[in-house]
Design a protein around this motif. Structure first.
Motif, PDB file in Angstrom:
ATOM      1  N   LYS A  43      31.002   6.851 -12.979  1.00 19.71           N
ATOM      2  CA  LYS A  43      32.002   7.600 -12.212  1.00 19.71           C
ATOM      3  C   LYS A  43      31.430   8.874 -11.607  1.00 19.71           C
ATOM      4  O   LYS A  43      31.955   9.395 -10.629  1.00 19.71           O
ATOM      5  N   TYR A  44      30.346   9.388 -12.176  1.00 20.90           N
ATOM      6  CA  TYR A  44      29.744  10.611 -11.645  1.00 20.90           C
ATOM      7  C   TYR A  44      28.765  10.323 -10.509  1.00 20.90           C
ATOM      8  O   TYR A  44      28.452  11.205  -9.716  1.00 20.90           O
ATOM      9  N   VAL A  45      28.291   9.076 -10.437  1.00 20.97           N
ATOM     10  CA  VAL A  45      27.380   8.698  -9.361  1.00 20.97           C
ATOM     11  C   VAL A  45      28.130   8.648  -8.032  1.00 20.97           C
ATOM     12  O   VAL A  45      27.569   8.952  -6.976  1.00 20.97           O
ATOM     13  N   PHE A  87      21.879  16.262  -9.875  1.00 21.75           N
ATOM     14  CA  PHE A  87      21.363  15.601 -11.069  1.00 21.75           C
ATOM     15  C   PHE A  87      22.486  15.266 -12.048  1.00 21.75           C
ATOM     16  O   PHE A  87      23.424  16.044 -12.227  1.00 21.75           O
ATOM     17  N   ILE A  88      22.348  14.117 -12.675  1.00 22.70           N
ATOM     18  CA  ILE A  88      23.257  13.690 -13.741  1.00 22.70           C
ATOM     19  C   ILE A  88      22.400  13.437 -14.972  1.00 22.70           C
ATOM     20  O   ILE A  88      21.569  12.517 -14.981  1.00 22.70           O
ATOM     21  N   VAL A  91      19.932  10.229 -11.568  1.00 24.20           N
ATOM     22  CA  VAL A  91      20.343  10.030 -12.954  1.00 24.20           C
ATOM     23  C   VAL A  91      19.104  10.107 -13.839  1.00 24.20           C
ATOM     24  O   VAL A  91      18.127   9.367 -13.620  1.00 24.20           O
ATOM     25  N   LEU A  92      19.125  11.007 -14.813  1.00 20.51           N
ATOM     26  CA  LEU A  92      17.987  11.173 -15.721  1.00 20.51           C
ATOM     27  C   LEU A  92      18.404  10.798 -17.139  1.00 20.51           C
ATOM     28  O   LEU A  92      19.390  11.312 -17.666  1.00 20.51           O
ATOM     29  N   PHE A  93      17.637   9.908 -17.753  1.00 18.23           N
ATOM     30  CA  PHE A  93      17.924   9.457 -19.109  1.00 18.23           C
ATOM     31  C   PHE A  93      17.244  10.406 -20.100  1.00 18.23           C
ATOM     32  O   PHE A  93      16.026  10.376 -20.273  1.00 18.23           O
ATOM     33  N   ALA A 142      17.094   6.985 -10.325  1.00 22.36           N
ATOM     34  CA  ALA A 142      17.133   7.062 -11.788  1.00 22.36           C
ATOM     35  C   ALA A 142      15.720   7.206 -12.324  1.00 22.36           C
ATOM     36  O   ALA A 142      14.750   6.769 -11.691  1.00 22.36           O
ATOM     37  N   ASN A 143      15.626   7.802 -13.509  1.00 19.24           N
ATOM     38  CA  ASN A 143      14.309   8.139 -14.055  1.00 19.24           C
ATOM     39  C   ASN A 143      14.409   8.325 -15.568  1.00 19.24           C
ATOM     40  O   ASN A 143      15.409   8.825 -16.074  1.00 19.24           O
TER      41      ASN A 143
END
Length: 272
Positions: free
Chosen positions: A115-117, A50-51, A4-6, A125-126
């Motif tokens: 829900k996508y994880v 990746f999300i 997960v990338l912010f 996460a990053n």
């Protein structure tokens, strides 16, 4: 593991001027944006799902990958109108683009992609604005083996400022660089269990709410890294990374290291 990338912050300290509308993850280091370098780092260790938590400037990120040009960073052969790539960056990546709101804090962005994880025990996460050569595989293994609910990369303080010890009368007793203090900073690389989602309230924060709670319970692990770690939180920091890229000083590009030329671990012999 999924990553997960912010990618939704404004990145105001990165701005060249008021007309610069690129989000921070799209600022360039070499021919590629910051977010690409972070993703390429994870892909090197086998994490290619990746999300992207989008917000400000999300359309720039979408268009970049929708119109991705492999020829910018890969050798190729051109025969007439046909281009044959000799290598590929993202052909085996899966990228999910999610609009997580313009003003959402990090914790809320994470909640909105739950829900996508999926149901994996752990995910990564990053912040997508720091580069490192930390061995993320070892960090993950230590987290899982210890049974910790979460972990974060811990790095020495990067500040160039000095702390001043002042006597009651105003006399300066000692001046010490911040970097010499025996303290650690959050390096922005996380390994998280599903439990983290239940510790973040609406519009909450990942570090203060989830990590803070776990730290109080002794269930948060810090992976201490003394190697390369560099933020790109300001225009100056990004420019330094960019300059080093063109000088060939690229320690974060772990995928460029040739395992055949790396020294064998002590006591082992590399066999052809």
């Amino acid at each position: 593991m999924k990553v997960v990338l912010f990618c939704g912050g404004y990145g105001m300290r990165m701005r060249n001027d008021g007309g610069d509308t690129l989000p921070k993850p799209m600022q360039l280091v070499g021919p590629r944006p910051l977010v690409w370098h972070v993703m390429r780092y994870y892909a090197h260790y086998g994490h290619k799902e990746f999300i992207l938590c989008l917000g400000y400037g999300g359309e720039h990120i979408k268009q970049y990958f929708l119109n991705y040009k492999e020829t910018e960073s890969n050798d190729f052969v051109m025969r007439g109108d046909t281009v044959e790539l000799l290598d590929s960056d993202i052909a085996d990546w899966t990228i999910t683009f999610v609009d997580t709101g313009l003003e959402s804090p990090i914790g809320e962005r994470l909640r909105r992609v739950r829900k996508y994880v999926g149901g994996d025990d752990y995910f990564l996460a990053n912040y997508a604005d720091t580069l490192t050569d930390a061995p993320i595989d070892k960090m993950i293994a230590r987290t899982v083996d210890s049974g910790s609910a979460a972990s974060l990369l811990a790095v020495p303080p990067q500040s160039s400022f000095h702390c001043i010890d002042v006597a009651p009368g105003g006399a300066v007793k000692q001046i010490t660089p911040v970097s010499e203090f025996p303290i650690w900073e959050n390096g922005g690389y996380f390994t998280l269990s599903q439990e983290v989602f239940d510790l973040i309230p609406p519009n909450g924060d990942l570090v203060e709410d989830a990590c803070g709670t776990l730290a109080g319970e002794g269930r948060l692990l810090a992976y201490q890294h003394n190697g390369f770690w560099k933020p790109a939180d300001t225009f100056k920091e990004r420019a330094e990374l960019d300059a080093n890229y063109y000088k060939g000083v690229r320690p974060w590009m772990v995928w460029e290291k040739d395992p055949e030329t790396e020294p064998a671990p002590f006591g082992l012999v590399a066999v052809p």
